[in-house]
Design a protein around this motif. Structure first.
Motif, PDB file in Angstrom:
ATOM      1  N   GLY A 183       0.867  -1.065  -0.007  1.00 15.26           N
ATOM      2  CA  GLY A 183      -0.084  -0.086   0.108  1.00 15.26           C
ATOM      3  C   GLY A 183       0.772   1.303  -0.043  1.00 15.26           C
ATOM      4  N   SER A 184       1.968   1.270   0.804  1.00 18.54           N
ATOM      5  CA  SER A 184       2.902   2.427   0.701  1.00 18.54           C
ATOM      6  C   SER A 184       3.524   2.606  -0.480  1.00 18.54           C
ATOM      7  CB  SER A 184       3.768   2.157   1.950  1.00 18.54           C
ATOM      8  OG  SER A 184       3.111   1.908   3.428  1.00 18.54           O
ATOM      9  N   VAL A 185       4.020   1.658  -1.040  1.00 18.05           N
ATOM     10  CA  VAL A 185       4.691   1.672  -2.268  1.00 18.05           C
ATOM     11  C   VAL A 185       3.779   2.247  -3.730  1.00 18.05           C
ATOM     12  CG1 VAL A 185       5.941   0.536  -4.103  1.00 18.05           C
ATOM     13  CG2 VAL A 185       6.555   0.268  -1.852  1.00 18.05           C
ATOM     14  N   ASN A 186       2.645   1.664  -3.532  1.00 18.35           N
ATOM     15  CA  ASN A 186       1.447   2.345  -4.438  1.00 18.35           C
ATOM     16  C   ASN A 186       1.163   3.728  -4.283  1.00 18.35           C
ATOM     17  OD1 ASN A 186       1.705  -0.569  -5.124  1.00 18.35           O
ATOM     18  ND2 ASN A 186      -0.022  -1.066  -4.654  1.00 18.35           N
ATOM     19  N   PHE A 187       1.033   3.938  -3.011  1.00 18.75           N
ATOM     20  CA  PHE A 187       0.586   5.494  -2.667  1.00 18.75           C
ATOM     21  C   PHE A 187       1.835   6.276  -3.140  1.00 18.75           C
ATOM     22  CE2 PHE A 187       0.349   8.945   0.296  1.00 18.75           C
ATOM     23  CZ  PHE A 187      -0.929   9.211   0.129  1.00 18.75           C
ATOM     24  N   SER A 238      13.406  -7.294  -4.969  1.00 20.48           N
ATOM     25  CA  SER A 238      14.475  -6.867  -5.860  1.00 20.48           C
ATOM     26  C   SER A 238      13.919  -5.943  -6.999  1.00 20.48           C
ATOM     27  CB  SER A 238      14.882  -8.041  -6.713  1.00 20.48           C
ATOM     28  OG  SER A 238      13.801  -8.543  -7.646  1.00 20.48           O
ATOM     29  N   ALA A 239      12.771  -5.660  -7.251  1.00 23.29           N
ATOM     30  CA  ALA A 239      12.319  -4.505  -7.953  1.00 23.29           C
ATOM     31  C   ALA A 239      12.003  -3.308  -7.202  1.00 23.29           C
ATOM     32  CB  ALA A 239      10.834  -5.149  -8.429  1.00 23.29           C
ATOM     33  N   LEU A 240      12.045  -3.463  -5.884  1.00 23.55           N
ATOM     34  CA  LEU A 240      11.938  -2.310  -4.932  1.00 23.55           C
ATOM     35  C   LEU A 240      13.407  -1.558  -4.916  1.00 23.55           C
ATOM     36  CD1 LEU A 240       9.841  -0.612  -3.612  1.00 23.55           C
ATOM     37  CD2 LEU A 240      10.269  -1.855  -1.408  1.00 23.55           C
ATOM     38  N   ALA A 273      -3.736   0.625   5.712  1.00 26.70           N
ATOM     39  CA  ALA A 273      -4.249   2.122   5.729  1.00 26.70           C
ATOM     40  C   ALA A 273      -3.170   2.907   6.511  1.00 26.70           C
ATOM     41  CB  ALA A 273      -5.540   2.147   6.673  1.00 26.70           C
ATOM     42  N   PHE A 274      -2.430   2.670   7.547  1.00 25.52           N
ATOM     43  CA  PHE A 274      -1.616   3.299   8.391  1.00 25.52           C
ATOM     44  C   PHE A 274      -0.195   3.569   7.723  1.00 25.52           C
ATOM     45  CE2 PHE A 274      -4.599   3.684  11.718  1.00 25.52           C
ATOM     46  CZ  PHE A 274      -4.398   4.812  12.313  1.00 25.52           C
ATOM     47  N   GLY A 275       0.052   2.345   6.677  1.00 21.99           N
ATOM     48  CA  GLY A 275       1.340   2.460   6.034  1.00 21.99           C
ATOM     49  C   GLY A 275       1.490   3.594   5.343  1.00 21.99           C
ATOM     50  N   PRO A 276       0.798   4.034   4.299  1.00 25.82           N
ATOM     51  CA  PRO A 276       1.228   5.240   3.630  1.00 25.82           C
ATOM     52  C   PRO A 276       1.362   6.598   4.497  1.00 25.82           C
ATOM     53  CG  PRO A 276      -0.587   3.885   2.583  1.00 25.82           C
ATOM     54  CD  PRO A 276      -0.291   3.240   3.874  1.00 25.82           C
ATOM     55  N   PHE A 277       0.371   6.468   5.496  1.00 23.19           N
ATOM     56  CA  PHE A 277       0.538   7.799   6.502  1.00 23.19           C
ATOM     57  C   PHE A 277       1.927   7.869   7.269  1.00 23.19           C
ATOM     58  CE2 PHE A 277      -0.141   9.508  10.760  1.00 23.19           C
ATOM     59  CZ  PHE A 277      -0.435  10.643  10.468  1.00 23.19           C
ATOM     60  N   VAL A 278       2.431   6.752   7.621  1.00 19.38           N
ATOM     61  CA  VAL A 278       3.558   6.503   8.411  1.00 19.38           C
ATOM     62  C   VAL A 278       4.843   6.968   7.403  1.00 19.38           C
ATOM     63  CG1 VAL A 278       5.366   5.343   9.675  1.00 19.38           C
ATOM     64  CG2 VAL A 278       2.870   5.255  10.100  1.00 19.38           C
ATOM     65  N   SER A 279       4.537   6.290   6.125  1.00 16.07           N
ATOM     66  CA  SER A 279       5.579   6.620   5.026  1.00 16.07           C
ATOM     67  C   SER A 279       5.768   7.963   4.795  1.00 16.07           C
ATOM     68  CB  SER A 279       5.135   5.693   3.586  1.00 16.07           C
ATOM     69  OG  SER A 279       5.323   4.644   4.234  1.00 16.07           O
ATOM     70  N   LEU A 286      15.330   6.299   2.929  1.00 15.19           N
ATOM     71  CA  LEU A 286      15.443   5.585   4.189  1.00 15.19           C
ATOM     72  C   LEU A 286      13.946   4.711   4.260  1.00 15.19           C
ATOM     73  CD1 LEU A 286      16.108   4.932   7.063  1.00 15.19           C
ATOM     74  CD2 LEU A 286      14.877   7.023   7.642  1.00 15.19           C
ATOM     75  N   ILE A 287      12.926   5.401   3.894  1.00 20.44           N
ATOM     76  CA  ILE A 287      11.837   4.242   4.014  1.00 20.44           C
ATOM     77  C   ILE A 287      11.716   3.338   3.126  1.00 20.44           C
ATOM     78  CG2 ILE A 287      10.428   5.592   2.378  1.00 20.44           C
ATOM     79  CD1 ILE A 287       9.019   4.428   5.812  1.00 20.44           C
ATOM     80  N   TYR A 288      12.075   3.330   1.858  1.00 20.08           N
ATOM     81  CA  TYR A 288      12.270   2.084   0.944  1.00 20.08           C
ATOM     82  C   TYR A 288      13.296   1.256   1.640  1.00 20.08           C
ATOM     83  CZ  TYR A 288       9.301   4.135  -2.699  1.00 20.08           C
ATOM     84  OH  TYR A 288       8.223   4.607  -2.955  1.00 20.08           O
ATOM     85  N   VAL A 289      14.609   1.558   2.164  1.00 17.65           N
ATOM     86  CA  VAL A 289      15.222   0.506   2.755  1.00 17.65           C
ATOM     87  C   VAL A 289      14.559  -0.133   3.942  1.00 17.65           C
ATOM     88  CG1 VAL A 289      17.369   0.506   4.248  1.00 17.65           C
ATOM     89  CG2 VAL A 289      17.511   1.752   2.295  1.00 17.65           C
ATOM     90  N   VAL A 290      13.640   0.562   4.624  1.00 16.02           N
ATOM     91  CA  VAL A 290      12.847  -0.227   5.588  1.00 16.02           C
ATOM     92  C   VAL A 290      11.841  -1.017   4.937  1.00 16.02           C
ATOM     93  CG1 VAL A 290      10.908   0.068   7.516  1.00 16.02           C
ATOM     94  CG2 VAL A 290      13.075   1.716   7.457  1.00 16.02           C
ATOM     95  N   PHE A 291      11.163  -0.623   3.864  1.00 13.23           N
ATOM     96  CA  PHE A 291      10.278  -1.578   3.144  1.00 13.23           C
ATOM     97  C   PHE A 291      10.978  -2.733   2.670  1.00 13.23           C
ATOM     98  CE2 PHE A 291       7.659   2.136   1.395  1.00 13.23           C
ATOM     99  CZ  PHE A 291       6.972   2.384   2.752  1.00 13.23           C
TER     100      PHE A 291
END
Length: 282
Positions: free
Chosen positions: A109-113, A169-171, A230-236, A248-253
């Protein structure tokens, strides 16, 4: 095959939004989306049925009139057990699957957002980013079919972690994306992987605990999954705003996806409880 509808919608709507913005702005874009929903939203009620037995079928195309030997009948019953929520929650596999699938939904959800905004921050114009998003969704249709075929050959315990690794790997590629060709490569790469993980994610709990249990088990698993999704995109968004960067957030993902893959891989199918008679078909 059911993923074709959701992926097709995700492919069409960015183009509808672009058309609305070209016509005048956000108001026109939302009006076009509303018209499209009203046009096709009533169609599922005409064709959907609850389960195969409602139309004289059995899972995997087995017809109810087909004669089944006693040994085969016992095998079918054993392969499709009926668990209660309490029985499922006592197993290690339930919690490992819940963790893995919940993390998967939160990251997805966060990546799509942040798909379009990450590309535009890296110098890719918005129209190209929306076109890449439409291609990504279109590739998800193919990925959904591939995910279903993969499940025919590998159990969810192995097929879902494999697809998660491809998504991860795509991320990594997405973090480095700063040109048009890289954006479209990511759309194909991640679109196929994300499309494949959707059916595998959907069937993970039925695969472990049987299709007769899916409703009652989903009543427990869906709330935390949807809440975190739902909260993933908000925190991201908060992390991105505070740092001014997506790195940073993508490394966490990436770390979370790897932990989800390991969690599902460790989820050994539990021994089924004593079989109760399945519900009669309506």
């Amino acid at each position: 095959m059911t993923m074709i509808g959701t992926r097709g919608g995700m492919m069409i709507f960015p183009l509808v939004i672009s058309a609305g913005l070209w016509l005048g702005g956000l108001r026109e874009a939302f009006l076009l989306m509303a018209m499209l929903v009203l046009l096709v939203g009533w169609l599922p009620s005409l064709i959907l049925r609850r389960r195969p037995e409602d139309v004289g079928l059995r899972p995997d195309g087995r017809r109810s009139s087909t004669r089944v030997s006693a040994a085969e009948s016992g095998s079918l019953l054993t392969s499709d057990p009926d668990w209660t929520v309490r029985e499922a929650m006592r197993t290690r596999a339930f919690w490992l699957l819940l963790f893995g699938t919940t993390i998967l939904m939160a990251v997805s959800g966060s990546v799509n957002f942040t798909f379009v905004s990450h590309m535009t921050q890296n110098g890719i114009d918005a129209d190209t980013a929306r076109s890449a998003l439409a291609l990504w969704a279109g590739m998800g249709i193919i990925g959904g079919v591939l995910g279903g075929e993969l499940r025919q050959r590998l159990a969810v315990r192995y097929s879902l972690p494999l697809v998660i690794l491809v998504t991860t790997s795509a991320l990594v590629w997405f973090v480095l994306t700063d040109s048009v060709w890289m954006a479209f490569v990511f759309a194909v790469w991640h679109g196929l992987a994300f499309g494949a993980q959707l059916p595998l994610n959907r069937i993970s709990f039925p695969d472990y605990f049987g299709r007769y249990s899916v409703g009652r088990i989903r009543s427990v698993t869906a709330p935390p999954q949807l809440l975190i999704n739902a909260f993933g995109p908000f925190v991201s968004g908060l992390v991105i705003d505070s740092r001014g960067s997506y790195d940073l957030i993508y490394v966490v993902f990436i770390g979370l996806l790897l932990s989800a893959a390991v969690s599902v891989l460790l989820a050994r199918p539990p021994e089924a409880p004593a079989r109760r008679s399945p519900p009669a078909s309506s």
